[in-house]
Scaffold this active site. Structure first.
Site, PDB file in Angstrom:
ATOM      1  N   LYS A 102      -9.964  16.307  21.030  1.00  0.00           N
ATOM      2  CA  LYS A 102      -9.484  15.867  20.636  1.00  0.00           C
ATOM      3  C   LYS A 102      -8.228  16.612  20.545  1.00  0.00           C
ATOM      4  O   LYS A 102      -7.690  17.072  19.512  1.00  0.00           O
ATOM      5  CB  LYS A 102     -10.308  15.191  19.123  1.00  0.00           C
ATOM      6  CG  LYS A 102     -10.416  13.416  18.935  1.00  0.00           C
ATOM      7  CD  LYS A 102      -9.816  12.867  17.910  1.00  0.00           C
ATOM      8  CE  LYS A 102      -8.927  12.470  17.288  1.00  0.00           C
ATOM      9  NZ  LYS A 102      -8.689  11.320  18.277  1.00  0.00           N
TER      10      LYS A 102
HETATM   11  N1  PMP Z   1      -9.814   7.723  23.013  1.00  0.00           N
HETATM   12  C1  PMP Z   1      -9.150   8.225  21.582  1.00  0.00           C
HETATM   13  C2  PMP Z   1      -8.062   8.359  22.914  1.00  0.00           C
HETATM   14  C3  PMP Z   1      -9.228   8.093  20.522  1.00  0.00           C
HETATM   15  O1  PMP Z   1      -7.847   8.974  19.982  1.00  0.00           O
HETATM   16  C4  PMP Z   1     -10.423   7.934  19.625  1.00  0.00           C
HETATM   17  C5  PMP Z   1     -10.183   7.859  18.369  1.00  0.00           C
HETATM   18  N2  PMP Z   1     -10.292   9.766  17.680  1.00  0.00           N
HETATM   19  C6  PMP Z   1     -11.507   7.288  20.508  1.00  0.00           C
HETATM   20  C7  PMP Z   1     -11.695   7.472  21.941  1.00  0.00           C
HETATM   21  C8  PMP Z   1     -12.520   7.353  19.633  1.00  0.00           C
HETATM   22  O2  PMP Z   1     -13.225   8.586  19.135  1.00  0.00           O
HETATM   23  P1  PMP Z   1     -13.588   8.484  17.474  1.00  0.00           P
HETATM   24  O3  PMP Z   1     -14.847   6.774  18.098  1.00  0.00           O
HETATM   25  O4  PMP Z   1     -14.814   9.858  17.708  1.00  0.00           O
HETATM   26  O5  PMP Z   1     -13.300   8.505  16.273  1.00  0.00           O
END
Ligand code: PMP
Length: 311
Positions: free
Chosen positions: A157
């Protein structure tokens, strides 16, 4: 004017008022986008009189992994990061469901190859369940290709990755869609701008593999495990074609912030009946039951903030 974020934030391990949460405008994060972040949720459970931060450990592990990939040095400890989240919530005495933003960034005024010092900031945004979760959304495929793993660290991220997601999101909004689905450089389904994609075909749940240039999503992992263990649904992680989605019975996407949102159409073509389907509704129920602490399964996924009730 109400503040967009709760009154107290955490900056480098200290609780500070919102307006004092500042860094220098020439810090490395501003110059080079050198930051990694997490979006988490704290779920308020009125019956138990406590808030649960959902999958805190997994979010902190991913943040520290992201910092390693970005060569940040030295890494803040897991304890320091956890305390940044929990002490900030307690300082605000938050007793409602919140979205939490935890960012690790390069501070200082250095040149491109800098690796420190590392700053940490955390804040909370009160956020109730969105209409997108209850009613569903209409999605369009982006003309922007999802970043490839050999271009930017797609499974991390990293703040800078979101230049790509933001461009796709802006385009989708201009075109009247609620959200955007991005394809890989090979034209296969990757993910949304902030959520991971699932579809149902012949009663089987399918989601793009972790080598489809997706973020390694914690909610994706939660959904896969709940679908298999609680709902008895087969799940495959594989390459997905765009035109397979048009043939799906149901689709949804998921993320910590998005939660589980039914996708009613893709490119203005209805998916299945064009309404939230039974598998999607079952996944939503399983997700909220465990995240909000209505069931006793997976206690390690819920970190109680005030210590009033067992997870
Ligand atoms: N893909 C992207 C590009 C994101 O920003 C997120 C949000 N964090 C997700 C998928 C989902 O990830 P998570 O379930 O860990 O929040």
């Amino acid at each position: 004017m109400p503040l967009p974020t709760a009154r107290f934030m955490s900056l480098n391990g200290r609780v500070v008022p919102y307006e004092d949460c500042r860094i220098h405008a020439f810090s490395s994060v501003v110059k080079y986008g050198a930051a990694v972040f997490e979006g988490l949720r704290g779920y308020w459970n009125p019956a138990r009189g406590d808030m649960y931060v959902f999958r805190l450990k997994e979010h902190l592990d991913r943040l520290r992994y992201g910092m390693r990939v970005m060569r940040f040095d030295p890494l803040p400890s897991e304890e320091m990061l956890a305390d940044s989240v929990l002490s900030m919530i307690r300082a605000n005495d938050l007793r409602e469901t919140v979205h939490l933003r935890l960012i690790a960034f390069l501070d200082g005024d250095e040149e491109l190859a800098t690796t420190g010092p590392v700053g940490v900031v955390c804040g909370a945004i009160p956020r109730t369940r969105s209409k997108a979760v209850t009613d569903g959304i209409h999605v369009g495929v982006s003309s922007y290709t999802r970043i490839a793993d050999n271009v930017l660290p797609a499974r991390v991220k990293a703040t800078a990755n979101y230049v790509n997601n933001r461009a796709a999101e802006l385009e989708a909004k201009r075109n009247g869609f609620d959200g955007v689905l991005m394809l890989t450089g090979l034209g296969k389904v990757s993910e949304g701008s902030g959520a991971c994609f699932f579809m149902v075909r012949d009663g089987v749940l399918h989601t793009p593999s972790v080598t489809s240039d997706i973020l390694e999503s914690i909610t994706r992992d939660t959904v896969i495990r709940l679908a298999r263990d609680k709902l008895g649904l087969p799940v495959t992680e594989r390459t997905i074609d765009r035109h397979e989605v048009y043939a799906a019975e149901e689709a949804f996407w998921c993320g910590s912030g998005y939660e589980v949102q039914p996708i009613l159409s893709l490119d203005r073509l209805a998916i299945g009946t064009g309404t939230p389907g039974p598998v999607t509704r079952a996944v939503q129920k399983a997700y909220f039951d465990v995240a909000e602490g209505h069931v006793d399964d997976h206690p390690a996924w819920r970190t109680p903030v005030y210590g009033n009730a067992a997870p």
